[in-house]
Design a protein around this motif. Structure first.
Motif, PDB file in Angstrom:
ATOM      1  N   GLU A 125       0.843  -1.179   0.000  1.00 42.34           N
ATOM      2  CA  GLU A 125       0.000   0.000   0.000  1.00 42.34           C
ATOM      3  C   GLU A 125       0.878   1.229   0.000  1.00 42.34           C
ATOM      4  N   LEU A 126       0.783   1.991  -1.050  1.00 39.64           N
ATOM      5  CA  LEU A 126       1.628   3.172  -1.160  1.00 39.64           C
ATOM      6  C   LEU A 126       0.938   4.367  -0.509  1.00 39.64           C
ATOM      7  N   SER A 127       1.748   5.276   0.004  1.00 43.80           N
ATOM      8  CA  SER A 127       1.196   6.530   0.512  1.00 43.80           C
ATOM      9  C   SER A 127       0.674   7.325  -0.687  1.00 43.80           C
ATOM     10  N   PRO A 128      -0.175   8.328  -0.444  1.00 45.91           N
ATOM     11  CA  PRO A 128      -0.696   9.110  -1.581  1.00 45.91           C
ATOM     12  C   PRO A 128       0.423   9.720  -2.431  1.00 45.91           C
ATOM     13  N   LYS A 144       9.959  15.889 -13.114  1.00 44.96           N
ATOM     14  CA  LYS A 144      10.388  15.706 -11.732  1.00 44.96           C
ATOM     15  C   LYS A 144       9.255  15.148 -10.881  1.00 44.96           C
ATOM     16  N   LEU A 145       9.581  14.101 -10.126  1.00 44.86           N
ATOM     17  CA  LEU A 145       8.621  13.509  -9.200  1.00 44.86           C
ATOM     18  C   LEU A 145       9.191  13.680  -7.798  1.00 44.86           C
ATOM     19  N   ASP A 146       8.397  14.234  -6.894  1.00 44.82           N
ATOM     20  CA  ASP A 146       8.918  14.535  -5.560  1.00 44.82           C
ATOM     21  C   ASP A 146       8.307  13.658  -4.481  1.00 44.82           C
ATOM     22  N   LEU A 147       9.170  13.186  -3.582  1.00 43.04           N
ATOM     23  CA  LEU A 147       8.698  12.533  -2.359  1.00 43.04           C
ATOM     24  C   LEU A 147       9.317  13.317  -1.204  1.00 43.04           C
ATOM     25  N   PRO A 148       8.609  14.346  -0.736  1.00 41.25           N
ATOM     26  CA  PRO A 148       9.238  15.269   0.210  1.00 41.25           C
ATOM     27  C   PRO A 148       9.295  14.772   1.651  1.00 41.25           C
ATOM     28  N   SER A 149       8.590  13.701   1.995  1.00 38.56           N
ATOM     29  CA  SER A 149       8.660  13.279   3.399  1.00 38.56           C
ATOM     30  C   SER A 149       8.932  11.794   3.531  1.00 38.56           C
ATOM     31  N   ARG A 150       9.421  11.432   4.711  1.00 39.66           N
ATOM     32  CA  ARG A 150       9.722  10.022   4.954  1.00 39.66           C
ATOM     33  C   ARG A 150       8.450   9.207   5.054  1.00 39.66           C
ATOM     34  N   PHE A 151       8.570   7.935   4.674  1.00 42.30           N
ATOM     35  CA  PHE A 151       7.410   7.056   4.734  1.00 42.30           C
ATOM     36  C   PHE A 151       7.052   6.757   6.183  1.00 42.30           C
ATOM     37  N   GLY A 152       5.748   6.646   6.435  1.00 44.00           N
ATOM     38  CA  GLY A 152       5.294   6.241   7.757  1.00 44.00           C
ATOM     39  C   GLY A 152       5.464   7.319   8.802  1.00 44.00           C
ATOM     40  N   GLY A 153       5.651   8.554   8.358  1.00 44.26           N
ATOM     41  CA  GLY A 153       5.700   9.661   9.306  1.00 44.26           C
ATOM     42  C   GLY A 153       7.000   9.791  10.068  1.00 44.26           C
ATOM     43  N   ALA A 154       8.018   8.979   9.741  1.00 40.06           N
ATOM     44  CA  ALA A 154       9.301   9.150  10.417  1.00 40.06           C
ATOM     45  C   ALA A 154       9.828  10.548  10.099  1.00 40.06           C
ATOM     46  N   GLU A 155      10.391  11.189  11.136  1.00 38.75           N
ATOM     47  CA  GLU A 155      10.909  12.543  10.952  1.00 38.75           C
ATOM     48  C   GLU A 155      12.307  12.469  10.365  1.00 38.75           C
ATOM     49  N   LEU A 156      12.680  13.491   9.617  1.00 36.05           N
ATOM     50  CA  LEU A 156      14.076  13.591   9.218  1.00 36.05           C
ATOM     51  C   LEU A 156      14.883  13.912  10.472  1.00 36.05           C
TER      52      LEU A 156
END
Ligand code: ADP
Ligand code: ZN
Length: 721
Positions: free
Chosen positions: A188-191, A366-378
């Motif tokens: 299941e992918l994130s949006p 360009k395709l962006d994934l700006p945040s970590r999966f599963g809500g993990a913080e940088l």
């Protein structure tokens, strides 16, 4: 007209024409055996109008000997070979050889004899035989491989064959691989991930040239995301190529691939056995191999129905080949996609400036994934200013960093210390007379390796046992190690935190897929507290309990200062920082530096990638450096220093005068001696409008040199040593 033009695999020869014997049907792409003097040479039949011809009259032509039993090289692959030779100023034969990269495969179908247990018993059951039989339960392999598995001699196994305990089985060398299943696991992918994956899958279905930059922060799930279009290509019956920068990374990758698709992908890299090579090559050529995961040389494999290309960690400099044909696999991958008419995606958390620029100018989507999966913080990033927080005398880690590791130890979490220097110390000198250990073949110091008690050159591999006295003055106990390598940092951790279980992770210790797998298992199982590693551990790994990353010396990469030093430092530190806090626990990064004010370091601390890239972009623009201008270098080398100098001088003296082209040098290379060869360099800097390759070809093509002189051309160079 039964005359064909062949590109023969000999860089010293141009294309040659041959007669086609009656009854033989050949066309472009066929791999053929041609007579050459008394010998036979391999050639590829080419479109005559695309290669300069010879004037040999028809009646003098010699006939082709035969067609090799492999499918003809496809037109897109032939165009790729032409483009690569042209762009990198290399010989067509040199590039073609990369496509015909398995001698065995060209010989056609073959079988080998393997052996397996029959279930029978030997007349006399010795403990050794019993142990061997137990070890071989369920195995089938050649006698030699079985001997390795069972840990007995081949003689013991031959005895078992004679007694009917082992039986021979004829196996097709090129048997197909197990089938990858596009829907083996449902993910299941994130949006965000879905959006990128859908765009890529659609491009796979459209089957048109389409380059993408997948720009996603570390831990954003780039792999899961591009696995979807991989699955789509599989559903369509098309093949996929995934290029990875380092072999050490594949173990981890293979595991994830297998979880997703039910089987391992087909591997392609330089250390395959020749049987594995031929099997992979022939299955790629027949279209049977579905997904090939490989190092850069996989780019030239003869895919029959390639549908999608992935270049993972696309910013990695190891995609640049530094000898033979000096090509950049990232760029050639885009060209292969172009000729095949398929999509290609470059995935990275820290894209090369060139790639970002291509995206900004609209050439790449360009395709962006700006945040970590599963809500993990940088992770949070802090600087340790070493001019303020000095490590204790003779040590390299500031107290704050050691305290951080101690905290992780108490909590049962893990730490990673990054230093891009293998061995114990980069320089050894004599306290008494000042003697320094230098490589006899290179302009480089020998690096001390305490584990193996040797001094080694990291450029040519020269090694010598660590002496206990100075070879110059003869004093005992006078040799001192200068500066730290990873082994020395590991010693320091062990000394300051005696309870910590420390592991040094470098190409010395993770030098096989098995060892890499063992390392991963140990970290995952919590058997290691502190990893001290080189750039080998900066990417790919995903360890949820790893919550602290320490960069031992962020200034190291900035020394020597070629124009890419800033970018490389940024990428390396950002990648290694990306190993921290990938699970539920937040990560922390401490960067040791003496130059907190440097723009790269400040941008890292502020987590401001855009700021870094815009400063860097401006600098490149002003310097006329890539991607705004173009560079090329010419490297002249010989085992004879006078000969190298003379050849360099002649090249320098005949330099062409071209508008918007600046030629610097010749000058002795920074590595003036490398692997026993003396080296000189010229550097060219041109506006994009200059036909740089044509200029170089005309210039160098008019000069002859003694046979001991090598002249190499490096287009878009990465290395300036
Ligand atoms: P990146 O390559 O962008 O650093 P990865 O692809 O390694 O990130 O993903 C980081 C972690 O998150 C991995 O353990 C991966 O399995 C997990 N992950 C990412 N996306 C998903 C998803 N959609 N479902 C389940 N796990 C995911
Ligand atoms: Zn050396």
């Amino acid at each position: 007209m039964n005359r064909v033009r062949c590109l023969v695999l000999n860089a010293a020869l141009g294309p040659l024409d041959y007669k086609v014997p009656d009854g033989m049907e050949v066309g472009p792409g066929h791999v053929v055996e041609c007579p050459l003097g008394p010998r036979t040479i391999i050639g590829i039949v080419w479109e005559a109008e695309r290669l300069p011809g010879t004037e040999v009259p028809a009646e003098k032509l010699r006939p082709i000997r035969g067609i090799l039993p492999v499918p003809p090289l496809s037109a897109p692959l032939r165009r790729l070979i032409e483009w690569t030779a042209d762009y990198y100023v290399a010989s067509l034969a040199g590039v073609a050889r990369m496509a015909l990269s398995s001698g065995g495969a060209l010989k056609g179908p073959a079988t080998i004899t393997e052996y397996r247990l029959t279930g029978g018993m030997p007349e006399r059951l010795t403990p050794q035989r019993l142990a061997a039989m137990e070890a071989l339960e369920g195995e089938q392999a050649t006698i030699r491989e079985l001997a390795g598995i069972a840990g007995v001699s081949e003689g013991v196994l031959r005895g078992l064959v004679n007694q009917g305990v082992l039986e021979p089985v004829e196996v097709d060398c090129d048997r197909p691989y197990d089938e990858a299943r596009p829907d083996f696991t449902q993910v299941e992918l994130s949006p965000e991930q879905s959006e990128a994956a859908d765009t890529l899958s659609k491009a796979v279905r459209d089957a048109k040239f389409a380059p993408f930059l997948l720009d996603g922060v570390t831990g954003s799930g780039k792999t899961e995301t591009y696995f979807e279009p991989v699955a789509e290509a599989l559903r369509m019956g098309r093949q996929v190529l995934v290029l990875l920068p380092e072999i050490a990374l594949t173990e981890n990758f293979l595991h994830r691939f297998e979880e997703r698709f039910g089987v391992a992908p087909v591997l392609w890299h330089s250390s395959l056995k020749s049987t594995e090579r031929r099997r992979a090559w022939r299955n790629v050529a027949s279209g049977e191999a579905q997904v090939v995961v490989g190092a850069r040389s996989a780019l030239f494999l003869p895919f029959r129905k390639l549908g999608f290309i992935v270049v993972d960690e696309a910013h990695e400099t190891s995609f640049k080949q530094e000898d033979g044909v000096r090509y950049n696999a990232r760029d050639v991958a885009v060209m292969r996609a172009h000729f095949e008419g398929i999509p290609v995606v470059l995935a990275s958390a820290t894209p090369a400036l060139e790639s970002l620029q291509m995206a900004e100018s609209g050439v790449y989507a360009k395709l962006d994934l700006p945040s970590r999966f599963g809500g993990a913080e940088l992770p949070s990033i802090d600087l340790v200013d070493l001019t303020q927080e000095k490590p204790p005398h003779g040590m390299w880690l500031a107290q704050r960093l050691v305290d951080g590791i101690a905290e992780r130890l108490e909590r049962g979490e893990q730490s990673l210390l990054f230093l891009n220097r293998r061995g114990y110390a980069p320089l050894t000198l004599c306290r008494n007379c000042g003697f320094r250990f230098q490589c006899p073949n290179c302009s480089a110091w020998l690096v001390e390796h305490r584990f193996t008690r040797r001094l080694a050159c990291h450029h040519c591999g020269h090694e010598t046992p660590s002496p206990d006295r100075c070879p110059e003055c003869g004093e005992p106990d006078c040799l001192v190690a200068c500066g730290p390598g990873v082994e020395r940092i590991a010693d320091e951790v062990a000394e300051r935190l005696p309870d910590a279980r420390v592991f040094v992770a470098t190409s010395d210790t993770l030098n096989s897929p098995g060892r890499a797998a063992e390392f991963i298992a140990q970290v995952e199982g919590g058997a290691i507290d502190v990893i001290v590693g080189t750039q080998l551990v900066t990417k790919g790994f995903h360890f949820p309990e790893l919550t602290l990353v320490g960069v031992v010396d962020a200034d190291l990469g900035l020394e020597g200062g070629d124009l890419r030093a800033g970018e490389r430092t940024y990428q390396q530190v950002a990648q290694v920082a990306g190993r921290a806090g990938r699970g539920e626990k937040p990560g922390e990064v401490l960067i040791q530096t003496r130059h907190p004010e440097a723009s790269v370091i400040a941008a890292l601390a502020a987590g401001d990638r855009d700021a870094f890239y815009s400063v860097e972009t401006e600098m490149r623009r002003e310097a006329g450096a890539p991607p705004f201008g173009r560079w090329a270098s010419i490297i002249i080398s010989s085992e004879d220093e006078a000969e190298a100098r003379e050849a360099a001088r002649r090249i320098g003296d005949t330099r062409p005068q071209v508008d918007d082209l600046m030629i610097l040098g010749p000058a002795p290379a920074p590595m003036a001696l490398l692997r026993g060869r003396y080296r000189y360099r010229l550097l060219m800097n041109a506006r994009r409008s200059v036909q740089l390759q044509d200029v170089i070809r005309r210039w160098l093509g008019s000069l002859d040199h003694p046979p001991g002189v090598r002249v190499g051309v490096d287009i878009d160079p990465y290395s300036f040593v």
